[in-house]
Design a protein around this motif. Structure first.
Motif, PDB file in Angstrom:
ATOM      1  N   HIS A  30      42.481 -19.544  -2.480  1.00 52.17           N
ATOM      2  CA  HIS A  30      41.266 -19.474  -1.473  1.00 52.17           C
ATOM      3  C   HIS A  30      39.960 -19.597  -2.039  1.00 52.17           C
ATOM      4  O   HIS A  30      39.988 -19.436  -3.213  1.00 52.17           O
ATOM      5  CB  HIS A  30      41.329 -17.992  -0.908  1.00 52.17           C
ATOM      6  CG  HIS A  30      39.947 -17.512  -0.523  1.00 52.17           C
ATOM      7  ND1 HIS A  30      39.487 -18.007   1.006  1.00 52.17           N
ATOM      8  CD2 HIS A  30      39.038 -16.688  -0.823  1.00 52.17           C
ATOM      9  CE1 HIS A  30      38.334 -17.556   1.209  1.00 52.17           C
ATOM     10  NE2 HIS A  30      37.723 -16.891  -0.120  1.00 52.17           N
ATOM     11  N   ARG A  31      39.347 -20.372  -1.319  1.00 50.13           N
ATOM     12  CA  ARG A  31      37.851 -20.276  -1.715  1.00 50.13           C
ATOM     13  C   ARG A  31      36.709 -20.620  -0.544  1.00 50.13           C
ATOM     14  O   ARG A  31      37.307 -21.115   0.330  1.00 50.13           O
ATOM     15  CB  ARG A  31      37.506 -21.253  -2.969  1.00 50.13           C
ATOM     16  CG  ARG A  31      37.470 -22.730  -2.502  1.00 50.13           C
ATOM     17  CD  ARG A  31      39.170 -23.145  -2.837  1.00 50.13           C
ATOM     18  NE  ARG A  31      39.059 -24.783  -2.499  1.00 50.13           N
ATOM     19  CZ  ARG A  31      39.249 -25.544  -1.464  1.00 50.13           C
ATOM     20  NH1 ARG A  31      39.192 -24.697  -0.349  1.00 50.13           N
ATOM     21  NH2 ARG A  31      39.419 -26.642  -1.388  1.00 50.13           N
ATOM     22  N   SER A  32      35.776 -19.920  -0.434  1.00 47.89           N
ATOM     23  CA  SER A  32      34.960 -20.166   0.911  1.00 47.89           C
ATOM     24  C   SER A  32      34.642 -21.696   0.751  1.00 47.89           C
ATOM     25  O   SER A  32      33.993 -21.998  -0.323  1.00 47.89           O
ATOM     26  CB  SER A  32      33.824 -19.359   0.430  1.00 47.89           C
ATOM     27  OG  SER A  32      34.152 -17.774   0.675  1.00 47.89           O
ATOM     28  N   ARG A  67      31.471 -24.018   2.752  1.00 52.55           N
ATOM     29  CA  ARG A  67      30.131 -24.052   3.178  1.00 52.55           C
ATOM     30  C   ARG A  67      29.858 -25.362   3.634  1.00 52.55           C
ATOM     31  O   ARG A  67      28.679 -25.409   4.102  1.00 52.55           O
ATOM     32  CB  ARG A  67      29.516 -23.259   2.286  1.00 52.55           C
ATOM     33  CG  ARG A  67      29.471 -21.808   1.906  1.00 52.55           C
ATOM     34  CD  ARG A  67      28.655 -21.090   0.782  1.00 52.55           C
ATOM     35  NE  ARG A  67      28.914 -19.721   0.876  1.00 52.55           N
ATOM     36  CZ  ARG A  67      29.902 -19.233  -0.244  1.00 52.55           C
ATOM     37  NH1 ARG A  67      30.605 -20.060  -0.959  1.00 52.55           N
ATOM     38  NH2 ARG A  67      30.318 -18.196  -0.171  1.00 52.55           N
ATOM     39  N   TYR A 114      25.470 -23.555   7.799  1.00 54.48           N
ATOM     40  CA  TYR A 114      26.854 -23.960   8.040  1.00 54.48           C
ATOM     41  C   TYR A 114      27.458 -23.088   9.208  1.00 54.48           C
ATOM     42  O   TYR A 114      28.441 -23.491   9.804  1.00 54.48           O
ATOM     43  CB  TYR A 114      28.016 -23.496   7.081  1.00 54.48           C
ATOM     44  CG  TYR A 114      27.435 -22.679   6.005  1.00 54.48           C
ATOM     45  CD1 TYR A 114      26.589 -23.164   4.931  1.00 54.48           C
ATOM     46  CD2 TYR A 114      27.724 -21.241   5.866  1.00 54.48           C
ATOM     47  CE1 TYR A 114      26.202 -22.060   4.008  1.00 54.48           C
ATOM     48  CE2 TYR A 114      27.385 -20.430   4.812  1.00 54.48           C
ATOM     49  CZ  TYR A 114      26.409 -20.644   3.931  1.00 54.48           C
ATOM     50  OH  TYR A 114      26.062 -20.006   3.068  1.00 54.48           O
ATOM     51  N   CYS A 157      34.301 -19.680   5.922  1.00 55.73           N
ATOM     52  CA  CYS A 157      33.474 -18.765   5.132  1.00 55.73           C
ATOM     53  C   CYS A 157      32.887 -17.552   6.042  1.00 55.73           C
ATOM     54  O   CYS A 157      32.503 -17.685   7.262  1.00 55.73           O
ATOM     55  CB  CYS A 157      32.078 -19.486   5.037  1.00 55.73           C
ATOM     56  SG  CYS A 157      31.032 -18.461   3.848  1.00 55.73           S
ATOM     57  N   TYR A 158      33.391 -16.336   5.478  1.00 51.68           N
ATOM     58  CA  TYR A 158      32.876 -15.056   6.051  1.00 51.68           C
ATOM     59  C   TYR A 158      31.327 -15.054   6.079  1.00 51.68           C
ATOM     60  O   TYR A 158      30.606 -15.717   5.413  1.00 51.68           O
ATOM     61  CB  TYR A 158      33.344 -13.842   5.711  1.00 51.68           C
ATOM     62  CG  TYR A 158      34.831 -13.426   5.761  1.00 51.68           C
ATOM     63  CD1 TYR A 158      35.261 -12.499   6.698  1.00 51.68           C
ATOM     64  CD2 TYR A 158      35.771 -14.014   4.631  1.00 51.68           C
ATOM     65  CE1 TYR A 158      36.444 -12.325   6.874  1.00 51.68           C
ATOM     66  CE2 TYR A 158      37.004 -13.703   5.007  1.00 51.68           C
ATOM     67  CZ  TYR A 158      37.322 -12.801   6.144  1.00 51.68           C
ATOM     68  OH  TYR A 158      38.627 -12.312   6.251  1.00 51.68           O
ATOM     69  N   ILE A 159      30.587 -14.589   7.060  1.00 56.03           N
ATOM     70  CA  ILE A 159      29.161 -14.501   7.270  1.00 56.03           C
ATOM     71  C   ILE A 159      28.841 -12.930   7.624  1.00 56.03           C
ATOM     72  O   ILE A 159      28.630 -12.664   8.478  1.00 56.03           O
ATOM     73  CB  ILE A 159      28.699 -15.245   8.256  1.00 56.03           C
ATOM     74  CG1 ILE A 159      29.053 -16.753   8.169  1.00 56.03           C
ATOM     75  CG2 ILE A 159      27.103 -15.435   8.523  1.00 56.03           C
ATOM     76  CD1 ILE A 159      28.624 -17.511   6.987  1.00 56.03           C
ATOM     77  N   GLY A 160      28.461 -12.181   6.479  1.00 55.52           N
ATOM     78  CA  GLY A 160      28.124 -11.036   6.522  1.00 55.52           C
ATOM     79  C   GLY A 160      26.693 -10.979   7.042  1.00 55.52           C
ATOM     80  O   GLY A 160      26.056  -9.852   7.582  1.00 55.52           O
ATOM     81  N   GLY A 161      25.959 -12.235   6.778  1.00 52.93           N
ATOM     82  CA  GLY A 161      24.488 -12.313   7.105  1.00 52.93           C
ATOM     83  C   GLY A 161      24.040 -11.788   8.709  1.00 52.93           C
ATOM     84  O   GLY A 161      22.978 -11.719   8.837  1.00 52.93           O
ATOM     85  N   PHE A 184      31.048  -9.119  11.122  1.00 47.90           N
ATOM     86  CA  PHE A 184      30.852 -10.263  10.310  1.00 47.90           C
ATOM     87  C   PHE A 184      31.350 -11.489  11.224  1.00 47.90           C
ATOM     88  O   PHE A 184      31.868 -11.430  12.276  1.00 47.90           O
ATOM     89  CB  PHE A 184      31.521 -10.405   8.737  1.00 47.90           C
ATOM     90  CG  PHE A 184      32.932 -10.022   9.179  1.00 47.90           C
ATOM     91  CD1 PHE A 184      33.932 -10.741   9.666  1.00 47.90           C
ATOM     92  CD2 PHE A 184      33.638  -8.814   8.414  1.00 47.90           C
ATOM     93  CE1 PHE A 184      35.275 -10.482   9.668  1.00 47.90           C
ATOM     94  CE2 PHE A 184      34.829  -8.500   8.629  1.00 47.90           C
ATOM     95  CZ  PHE A 184      35.746  -9.231   9.103  1.00 47.90           C
ATOM     96  N   LYS A 189      37.071 -19.207  -7.483  1.00 44.40           N
ATOM     97  CA  LYS A 189      36.224 -18.326  -8.111  1.00 44.40           C
ATOM     98  C   LYS A 189      37.357 -17.166  -8.634  1.00 44.40           C
ATOM     99  O   LYS A 189      38.143 -16.452  -7.877  1.00 44.40           O
ATOM    100  CB  LYS A 189      35.360 -17.609  -6.926  1.00 44.40           C
ATOM    101  CG  LYS A 189      33.978 -17.125  -7.771  1.00 44.40           C
ATOM    102  CD  LYS A 189      33.169 -16.418  -6.750  1.00 44.40           C
ATOM    103  CE  LYS A 189      31.977 -16.797  -6.433  1.00 44.40           C
ATOM    104  NZ  LYS A 189      31.170 -16.319  -5.530  1.00 44.40           N
ATOM    105  N   ARG A 192      38.760 -13.717 -10.169  1.00 43.50           N
ATOM    106  CA  ARG A 192      38.786 -12.485  -9.932  1.00 43.50           C
ATOM    107  C   ARG A 192      38.743 -11.358 -11.091  1.00 43.50           C
ATOM    108  O   ARG A 192      39.161 -11.782 -12.213  1.00 43.50           O
ATOM    109  CB  ARG A 192      39.868 -12.060  -8.878  1.00 43.50           C
ATOM    110  CG  ARG A 192      39.695 -12.696  -7.642  1.00 43.50           C
ATOM    111  CD  ARG A 192      38.493 -12.546  -6.745  1.00 43.50           C
ATOM    112  NE  ARG A 192      38.329 -12.684  -5.174  1.00 43.50           N
ATOM    113  CZ  ARG A 192      37.914 -13.901  -4.764  1.00 43.50           C
ATOM    114  NH1 ARG A 192      36.973 -14.563  -5.396  1.00 43.50           N
ATOM    115  NH2 ARG A 192      37.895 -13.961  -3.552  1.00 43.50           N
TER     116      ARG A 192
END
Ligand SMILES: Cc1cc2nc3c(=O)[nH]c(=O)nc-3n(C[C@H](O)[C@H](O)[C@H](O)COP(=O)(O)O)c2cc1C
Length: 245
Positions: free
Chosen positions: A11-13, A15, A69, A131-135, A157, A171, A173
């Motif tokens: 897994h990787r986000s 964008r 995105y 991509c998760y968006i907590g924004g 999210f 990335k 861990r």
């Protein structure tokens, strides 16, 4: 290693997405796979808003802090914790329902994260990226209004989905020993393990940016814990009927 574990570990986000739509049939299959996640007491305390209207996608990109995105991916989802459907159903069945318990907020938020992560893994298994968006919690009231979220429903999210147009590195861990503890909580080794991880992350950032990003995990955490992040969330949740009783 079996292919499912390999997939999870890759897994990787993502964008940056190709200008290519996810077929509707596949999209619905991802959501069904999401629904198969375990759910507290079978409550299924979530709703997923599939945001199709381009105007709303633009608005959400802005409300999330200018994350392009959100507007540009193939499909954008807002995962909402939803205590309305289940409590209304229990009420119709004759229950004298109690709402606003902290436990209900936890149940709904956990259920929402589980369904989303199933969707994420299903998507990656089909060659998609996400991509998760907590924004979206930067402006949760405006997001709720835009999506017409009623009381007892809040946006946890967002998630961008689409065909990747980039291939970022995975990335790293934290070392297993720092998050997996035997029998009891122990933190004696944390400073050493975190220092080790800081070195790993510094190498990762340097490699990814041609040496321009000279930082590490601990440094990256500093702004998260030196300002009051999204201080509006408590009043917002209370206003939505998640009173934390
Ligand atoms: C709940 C949640 C919210 C996130 N919000 C954002 C976001 O608003 N924008 C963004 O670019 N990435 C966001 N991310 C992605 C994380 O930054 C990313 O997962 C983390 O840095 C680890 O990188 P990886 O996913 O590539 O392994 C979010 C991730 C999670 C789980």
């Amino acid at each position: 290693m079996n292919p499912t574990i390999e997939l999870l570990k890759s897994h990787r986000s993502i964008r940056k997405f190709q200008n290519r739509r996810i077929p509707r049939e596949l999209f619905e299959e991802l959501i069904r796979a999401g629904q198969s996640a375990a759910t507290s007491s079978h409550v299924q305390a979530y709703s997923i808003i599939h945001v199709v209207d381009p105007k709303n996608r633009e608005a959400l990109a802005e409300l999330s802090g200018g994350q392009r995105y959100v507007a540009e991916c193939s499909n954008f989802l807002v995962f909402c914790a939803d205590m309305k459907r289940a409590t209304d159903a229990a009420e119709r069945a004759g229950a004298d329902v109690v709402r606003g318990m902290t436990e209900q907020l936890l149940v709904a938020s956990i259920d929402t994260a589980l369904v989303a992560q199933n969707v994420a893994t299903a998507a990656e298994s089909a060659g998609l990226g996400l991509c998760y968006i907590g924004g979206i919690r930067n402006n949760p009231a405006e997001v709720s209004e835009l999506l017409r979220l009623p009381e007892h429903v809040y946006p946890v999210f967002g998630m961008c989905l689409g065909y990747p147009d980039q291939a970022p590195e995975v990335k790293p861990r934290l070392p297993l020993a720092s998050i997996l503890k035997e029998d009891y909580y122990q933190s004696e080794r944390d400073p050493e393990l975190v220092a080790e991880f800081d070195t790993t992350m510094n190498t990762y950032y340097q490699a990814r940016t041609g040496g321009t990003k000279d930082t590490n995990w601990s440094q990256q955490l500093k702004p998260l814990f030196t300002s009051k992040l999204r201080p509006h969330m408590r009043d917002f949740l209370r206003g939505k009927g998640f009173e934390m009783k």
